[in-house]
Design a protein around this motif. Structure first.
Motif: not given
Length: 446
Positions: A10, A106, A108, A111, A145
């Motif tokens: 990220g 940030m 991830t 995510a 995302t």
């Protein structure tokens, strides 16, 4: 079939701040209201990405979300242009303003959950963005995302993108932070290990008492179904509720796996001997599975949370060995540092360590593993990935220049009410759209 480990880190966004929004995340709460440095945070993350690239590892970039999420404020009744909406929110609900300014995307590892083609019945790579419904500021992330994932993995012949799970509490899903794949190699069929904190529907499964269990069993099972994972390649293990109540809000704060190595604290899982036996019996590889338990007498749960030892990455090197990618906090903690030295001399593939300065992220509760989404891809699949999101010497230089141009080196709570910050952020992301070929991911109403 040869497959590669590709890590997509990220890229820290321009609104990186310490708002203390994440109940259950000790570092986030302890550093609430501290002054952040978005520029330093982004540069620290990029330095890590470049170092991994320089070591010959495949490294990608995951773009930040647009923040503040002004549309979220409009849905809650704030009206006017962007500046007016921000001004009203700052006066009427500073807490909401903090939430829509969160740069938590940030990390991830939260995510999405990713299943490689070797594990799926249709032989495609499956992605499901996490709904992150336990925290309002993170529940704003799934749609963007998914859009980012589609911009990165945009060939439907190879990649399948699922809508995030329903946002009801029954299906709390926090992505790859609670998912590990164990295998002989990234090119082998693997065992997908789903770790949950509680069950929404089975009252006999006791969860934590102090902090919330963010991942539910029902969510993990739904992801496995959506990804068409072969039944013999999925296993569900409960995280120890007692360590959740000590600040271990995700499994990747207490355990980390890579290929045929699982490094975990001895208190990581509920009824750990039975849990590890279950994992051993389910493992489908031919190589020995190395389960390395870190004793409490060597590293306490408190030390694990402070240092983020288990939020380190384990990465495979060309010679077949593995490297621990750890935050500098591990080096500075004497108990953890001593344990890492002993780990490197044990009979397992982990024989080297590299420390990184990620202090800006660490102060908000995210280490090296939080910053990356790991995707196992064949060479053919990698060739279908948007090439502009892959790290290179030129891409690194371009992104460094971009950060230096657009990011502030100081951000306080009061700055969130500054309408100029919105302009700066949107201008930066407009430029990043072209740098990473992201298409229409960002939609601004100026």
């Amino acid at each position: 079939m040869a497959s590669l480990e590709v890590n997509f880190d990220g890229l820290v966004g321009p609104t990186h701040n310490y708002a203390g929004l994440s109940y259950g995340n000790v570092a986030s709460l302890n550093n609430a209201d501290a002054v952040s440095n978005p520029k330093q945070a982004a540069l620290q993350g990029l330095a890590k990405m470049k170092a991994m690239h320089d070591m010959g590892l495949k490294q990608g970039v995951f773009a930040p979300h647009a923040r503040p999420d002004v549309d979220a404020l409009r849905r809650l009744g704030f009206t006017g242009n962007d500046s007016q909406v921000i001004n009203k929110a700052a006066k009427e609900s500073p807490v909401l303003l903090r939430a829509v300014y969160s740069a938590s995307a940030m990390w991830t590892a939260n995510a999405a959950t990713v299943s490689p083609s070797l594990d799926t019945q249709d032989n495609k790579v499956h992605f499901t963005a996490a709904n992150l419904n336990n925290k309002y500021h993170r529940s704003l992330e799934p749609q963007t995302t998914t859009a980012l994932l589609k911009a990165m993995f945009n060939n439907n012949d190879y990649f399948v993108h699922h809508t995030h799970l329903p946002e009801q509490p029954f299906f709390g899903d926090e992505g790859a932070a609670n998912h590990t794949r164990l295998c002989d190699s990234h090119g082998s069929k693997g065992l997908e290990l789903f770790v949950y904190g509680a069950s929404s529907l089975n009252n006999s499964i006791q969860g934590p008492k102090k902090y919330p269990a963010r991942q539910t069993l029902e969510a993990s099972q739904a992801i496995a179904r959506l990804h068409h994972i072969n039944h013999s390649q999925a296993i569900y293990i409960q995280q120890n509720p007692e360590v959740i109540d000590q600040g271990v809000f995700h499994n990747d704060v207490i355990a980390v796996g890579n290929e045929n190595v699982l490094l975990c604290h001895e208190q990581a899982f509920l009824d750990q001997p039975s849990a590890l036996d279950k994992i051993n019996r389910a493992y489908i590889g031919d190589k020995p599975l190395h389960i390395v338990e870190v004793p409490t007498q060597s590293v306490s749960v408190e030390d694990a949370v402070k240092s983020y030892l288990f939020n380190s990455q384990l990465v495979s090197l060309e010679d077949g060995s593995m490297m621990l990618v750890a935050p500098e906090e591990c080096k500075n903690n004497s108990n953890v540092s001593q344990y890492i030295e002993s780990l490197l001399s044990m009979n397992n593939p982990v024989n080297t360590v590299k420390f990184f300065d990620l202090r800006q992220s660490m102060q908000n509760g995210g280490g090296p593993a939080c910053l990356r989404l790991r995707v196992a891809l064949t060479e053919q699949e990698l060739a279908q990935v948007n090439p502009e999101v892959m790290m290179s010497d030129d891409k690194f230089s371009t992104l460094i220049t971009w950060v230096d141009k657009h990011y502030r080196d100081k951000l306080t709570d009061n700055d969130l009410a500054d309408p100029q910050l919105i302009v700066e952020t949107q201008t930066a992301l407009d430029e990043l759209t072209h740098i990473l070929a992201l298409g229409s991911v960002y939609q601004f109403q100026r």
